[in-house]
Motif scaffolding. Sequence first.
Motif, PDB file in Angstrom:
ATOM      1  N   HIS A 101       0.836  -1.210   0.000  1.00 18.77           N
ATOM      2  CA  HIS A 101       0.000   0.000   0.000  1.00 18.77           C
ATOM      3  C   HIS A 101       0.867   1.255   0.000  1.00 18.77           C
ATOM      4  O   HIS A 101       0.617   2.196  -0.772  1.00 18.77           O
ATOM      5  CB  HIS A 101      -0.914  -0.026   1.223  1.00 18.77           C
ATOM      6  N   ASP A 102       1.900   1.281   0.834  1.00 21.27           N
ATOM      7  CA  ASP A 102       2.789   2.447   0.902  1.00 21.27           C
ATOM      8  C   ASP A 102       3.561   2.634  -0.401  1.00 21.27           C
ATOM      9  O   ASP A 102       3.751   3.767  -0.867  1.00 21.27           O
ATOM     10  CB  ASP A 102       3.760   2.305   2.070  1.00 21.27           C
TER      11      ASP A 102
ATOM     12  N   LEU B 221      -3.323 -10.190   2.436  1.00 22.49           N
ATOM     13  CA  LEU B 221      -2.138  -9.827   3.208  1.00 22.49           C
ATOM     14  C   LEU B 221      -2.045  -8.319   3.399  1.00 22.49           C
ATOM     15  O   LEU B 221      -1.695  -7.845   4.490  1.00 22.49           O
ATOM     16  CB  LEU B 221      -0.886 -10.358   2.494  1.00 22.49           C
ATOM     17  N   ALA B 222      -2.386  -7.556   2.374  1.00 16.38           N
ATOM     18  CA  ALA B 222      -2.372  -6.091   2.506  1.00 16.38           C
ATOM     19  C   ALA B 222      -3.420  -5.627   3.512  1.00 16.38           C
ATOM     20  O   ALA B 222      -3.171  -4.725   4.330  1.00 16.38           O
ATOM     21  CB  ALA B 222      -2.622  -5.443   1.147  1.00 16.38           C
TER      22      ALA B 222
ATOM     23  N   VAL C 234      -7.107  -2.377   7.320  1.00 20.96           N
ATOM     24  CA  VAL C 234      -8.182  -1.682   6.598  1.00 20.96           C
ATOM     25  C   VAL C 234      -8.765  -2.661   5.589  1.00 20.96           C
ATOM     26  O   VAL C 234      -8.032  -3.238   4.788  1.00 20.96           O
ATOM     27  CB  VAL C 234      -7.659  -0.424   5.867  1.00 20.96           C
ATOM     28  N   ALA C 235     -10.086  -2.850   5.631  1.00 19.23           N
ATOM     29  CA  ALA C 235     -10.721  -3.807   4.728  1.00 19.23           C
ATOM     30  C   ALA C 235     -10.484  -3.429   3.269  1.00 19.23           C
ATOM     31  O   ALA C 235     -10.674  -2.281   2.874  1.00 19.23           O
ATOM     32  CB  ALA C 235     -12.228  -3.868   5.011  1.00 19.23           C
TER      33      ALA C 235
END
Length: 447
Positions: free
Chosen positions: A293-294, A327-328, A334-335
């Motif tokens: 995500h980052d 995994l994320a 966060v869903a």
Amino acid sequence: MASTLIYGATIMTVDSRDRILDGGWLSFEDGRITGLGEAVDCPPRGDFDAALDMAGKLLMPGLVNAHTHSAMILFRGHAEGQSLLTMDGWYNAIREPELAMVADDMAPAVALSCAEMALSGTTTFCDQYFFAEEIAEAAAQSGLRAVIAYGIVQLGDEEKGVEELAKATAFLERQRSADGRIIPWFGPHAPYVDNSEALLKAETEIALAYGSGLHLHMAAGPEDNEETMARYGLTATEALERDGFFKARVHAAHCLDLSDNDIAIFARSPAASVAHCASASLRSGKPGICPVHDLRKAGVTVSLGTDNVAANNSYDMIAEMRIAGLLATHREGVAQVISSRELVRMATIDGARALGLDHDIGSLEIGKAADLITLDLSGPGYSDCPDLAALLVYSGSGRDVRDVWVAGERLVINRQLVRQPYHEIRNRYSEAYRSFWSRVKARKAAA
């Protein structure tokens, strides 16, 4: 090459607008997509040499497996209880037996891997291993598209590093004029841990000269950074940037242990990308999770890979999408922090972008290569749903793939390989498997 029309399918284009065409059509000729559109605009079937009714099927771009080691199918099931993302686990479970390998092991092993990839919807894969010439030849025979990185492991042996660099350069030279489906790269196995600073600099210079990419394992755990922190007070990513590595196209697998500054380095390097191998990282038992995500938020291209099937056991890229999404979500709390549609893009156009091939593959657009797959939407797990990507990612499987084309060549018809029957590939592999492990056993007994 004959002109072909596919009609009646639900088409997931993965283009810039993520268009989905219900009952749409697509045409291709000479390996290139020549048209696509809504059902109402479908051209007459008689205008084509072949017209295929794909009602009840999903038509989408072929999947891109952005990190694997196809010859390592020989190790499937032999690394249980070992963490292959540690130096000890890799050395004991993989490196020691590898010393018994011979070039003749490659073709049967790679052929079976390519068959499994094709049958589960992968049309392009990025490989890194030894015996790159033999792997490239076997991949070419399969018909798949492949980026083959010549694997270089130095392990402190300066002479070996010089020798491997020369062989890798010769591999680039020979493969440059080969069939366009096979693309040669360099594959420094891991920075500083088993490729020295001097060797990494030399690899970068040659990659830049040839326009080749550098495919490596990176930040798979604290060991990578411990090495460079002790020497330079820098993370491995920071040390590589200092040494000019990121001037070339860098495609880094795993990346479980990245700092904020490491992510910033990837973000300011336009040709840098990450291959996220979610299943392999979970099976490794390592606490780190790739900060997908980052990375994506910073603008870094993140693709998906299975890693080898000793670390994963499966080439199913649809399963890889699902596990990457879960995994994320787990990491961020966060869903669905990465949407199903984004996961599909990571397995297609983002994989293509990571390999520098997004101009040619990864989405269904006029002028691009006809690398296509169909999946059966009529079986269990598929039902009416407002989100086709969610249906594919969280209900689908590579076993739902029915047809596969690469550059317009049909490699799979209704789950049957076209170039060579699966049972012949499997039988030849079984012979090679028995021979390899007999040699490993004999070598251990003689030690």
